[in-house]
Design a protein around this motif. Structure first.
Motif, short mmCIF file in Angstrom:
data_model
loop_
_atom_site.label_atom_id
_atom_site.label_comp_id
_atom_site.label_asym_id
_atom_site.label_seq_id
_atom_site.Cartn_x
_atom_site.Cartn_y
_atom_site.Cartn_z
N LYS A 1 1.05 9.94 -8.89
CA LYS A 1 1.37 10.37 -7.53
C LYS A 1 2.85 10.20 -7.17
O LYS A 1 3.25 10.48 -6.05
CB LYS A 1 0.53 9.58 -6.52
N VAL B 1 3.66 2.90 -6.20
CA VAL B 1 2.82 4.10 -6.19
C VAL B 1 2.41 4.42 -7.62
O VAL B 1 3.21 4.31 -8.56
CB VAL B 1 3.58 5.29 -5.56
N LEU C 1 5.17 4.79 2.20
CA LEU C 1 5.58 6.13 2.63
C LEU C 1 5.96 6.16 4.10
O LEU C 1 6.92 6.83 4.48
CB LEU C 1 4.46 7.13 2.34
N LEU C 2 5.21 5.45 4.94
CA LEU C 2 5.51 5.46 6.37
C LEU C 2 6.87 4.82 6.65
O LEU C 2 7.74 5.43 7.30
CB LEU C 2 4.41 4.73 7.15
N SER D 1 0.84 -1.19 0.00
CA SER D 1 0.00 0.00 0.00
C SER D 1 0.87 1.25 0.00
O SER D 1 1.99 1.24 0.54
CB SER D 1 -0.91 0.01 1.23
N MET D 2 0.38 2.32 -0.61
CA MET D 2 1.13 3.56 -0.67
C MET D 2 1.43 4.09 0.73
O MET D 2 2.54 4.56 1.01
CB MET D 2 0.37 4.62 -1.47
N ASN D 3 0.46 4.00 1.63
CA ASN D 3 0.67 4.50 3.00
C ASN D 3 1.78 3.72 3.71
O ASN D 3 2.60 4.31 4.43
CB ASN D 3 -0.62 4.42 3.80
N GLN D 4 1.81 2.41 3.51
CA GLN D 4 2.85 1.60 4.14
C GLN D 4 4.23 1.96 3.59
O GLN D 4 5.20 2.10 4.34
CB GLN D 4 2.56 0.12 3.89
N ALA E 1 4.95 11.59 -3.98
CA ALA E 1 5.43 10.62 -3.00
C ALA E 1 6.93 10.76 -2.77
O ALA E 1 7.42 10.63 -1.64
CB ALA E 1 5.10 9.20 -3.46
#
Length: 407
Positions: free
Chosen positions: A137, A133, A16-17, A11-14, A141
């Protein structure tokens, strides 16, 4: 007829985090190395050139190992490279604290930490971003990941200064080595499914990708511009604390200056990533380099006071790592995502050659002339050259023949 399922992705959130936290640690620790220059050289009886040469080797080792780290990340997975990088980082910091000769210090602070940084920073992280990603985006990112590195500087530089003051410079390095081990568990958050990487590895061999990139004019221009970026930021980051102290300002001013660079670069890199979605990136890069030269000239001509230092640091902070998202995004636009980490590593090698010269010449010319003035004005001239170099860059995807690549 059954349709093949699309390969799963992180996932993109994972991405990036975990990527942001890794870059925060890796870049945050190294941004504060200038704070160790005076305590180490005074206690060991070394010249500034000895310290500067070790950090110059760090930067060139980072650059030379970057393409290999990127190649391994593209082929075998970023998380494996990140784990090795995190372990090397911790080892290098411990040996840096224990080194009693210039040669040992160069091997630890220079070679080991440089290799560690090649596997824990932008080229490897950006490869994961490119594969996971969506294209619309990616530039944004990349800006988020670069902003994390800037936040690391803002967060870690005051912490490192506090550790040096409170525990001594050696114990501070031991504590940072423990912190760098956090990269290892974070790396598992970037463990990509095998089928996702296999899906992306379709057309080009490594040798073909390298020949194509180095034969392409725009890639050459991006590398030349990135050389200037490395020269400027590493010279300022390492030598500005000593420059300010030489001119009668307190060590706290230097600490606040480096922290301000990190704070304002959070906004600068995020803005660069966002603007890269909306305007030609070559114009964005040209503007960044030109504004750097203007900022340095204004700083050198203005009376040197704490306020002038803070204003300069804030302005330079906006411009500090803001070249990173558009440069890497252009590489990805031109060549695609298959060999992104490796090609990003080659571009970064040019950055690190500039870093080597910036940090080494700073110490060399200071020891020979007692002043940093020549290097400051050289940074101005190089910024103007980089602004012109980036204007002819062509950002569209490279045209390739449709014949299949050789096995």
């Amino acid at each position: 007829m059954s349709t093949a399922a699309a390969p799963s992705k992180l996932s993109m959130n994972q991405v990036l985090l975990c990527g942001a936290l890794i870059v925060t640690l890796s870049m945050g620790i190294r941004h504060g190395f200038g704070l160790w220059l005076q305590p180490i050289t005074m206690e060991r009886g070394w010249t500034r050139e000895t310290f500067a040469f070790a950090l110059a080797i760090q930067n060139i080792a980072w650059g030379l190992a970057g393409p290999l780290a990127g190649m391994l990340a593209d082929r075998f997975g970023a998380f494996k490279v990140l784990i090795v990088g995190g372990l090397l980082y911790a080892l290098g910091l411990v040996l840096m604290a224990l080194s009693t000769s210039g040669l040992a210090f160069t091997g630890s602070a220079g070679l080991l930490i440089g290799m560690a940084q090649s596997g824990t920073t932008y080229a490897v992280i950006y490869g994961v971003i490119g594969r996971n990603v969506a294209p619309e985006k990616r530039s944004w990112a990349m800006g988020v990941a670069a902003a994390a590195g800037s936040f690391g500087q803002f967060l870690m530089v005051p912490v490192e200064n506090w550790l040096i003051s409170g525990t001594g410079w050696q114990n501070a390095l031991f504590l940072l080595s423990i912190a760098s081990l956090l990269i290892v568990p974070l790396a598992f958050g970037l463990r990509e499914p095998q089928q996702s990487r296999a899906h992306n590895a379709q057309h080009q061999s490594i040798a073909q990708a390298v020949r194509e990139a180095f034969g392409y004019r725009s890639f050459q221009l991006l590398m030349a511009g990135y050389f200037v970026c490395g020269f400027q930021v590493v010279f300022i980051g390492v030598h500005m604390p000593s420059y300010l102290k030489d001119n009668g300002l307190s060590p706290q001013v230097a600490t606040y200056a480096l922290a301000l660079i990190g704070l304002f670069n959070v906004f600068g890199t995020y803005a660069a990533g966002s603007l890269g979605q909306r305007m030609p990136k070559r114009y964005l890069l040209s503007g960044i380099y030109a504004l750097r030269s203007v900022a340095i000239v204004a700083f050198l001509l203005a009376p040197l006071t704490p306020m002038s230092v803070y204003i300069f640091s804030a302005v330079m902070g906006v411009l500090w790592l803001s070249t990173v998202p558009p440069t890497n995004s252009v590489v990805m636009q031109i060549f695609g995502i298959q060999h992104m980490s490796m090609l990003g590593g080659f571009v970064f090698l040019s950055h690190q050659v500039g870093s080597f010269l910036g940090v080494w010449l700073g110490g060399k010319l200071y020891d020979s002339s007692g002043s940093y003035d020549v290097v400051w004005w050289l940074a101005v001239a190089l910024g103007i050259a980089a602004a012109l170099i980036n204007l002819p860059v062509r950002e569209h995807a490279i045209a390739r023949s449709q014949t299949p690549a050789a096995a």
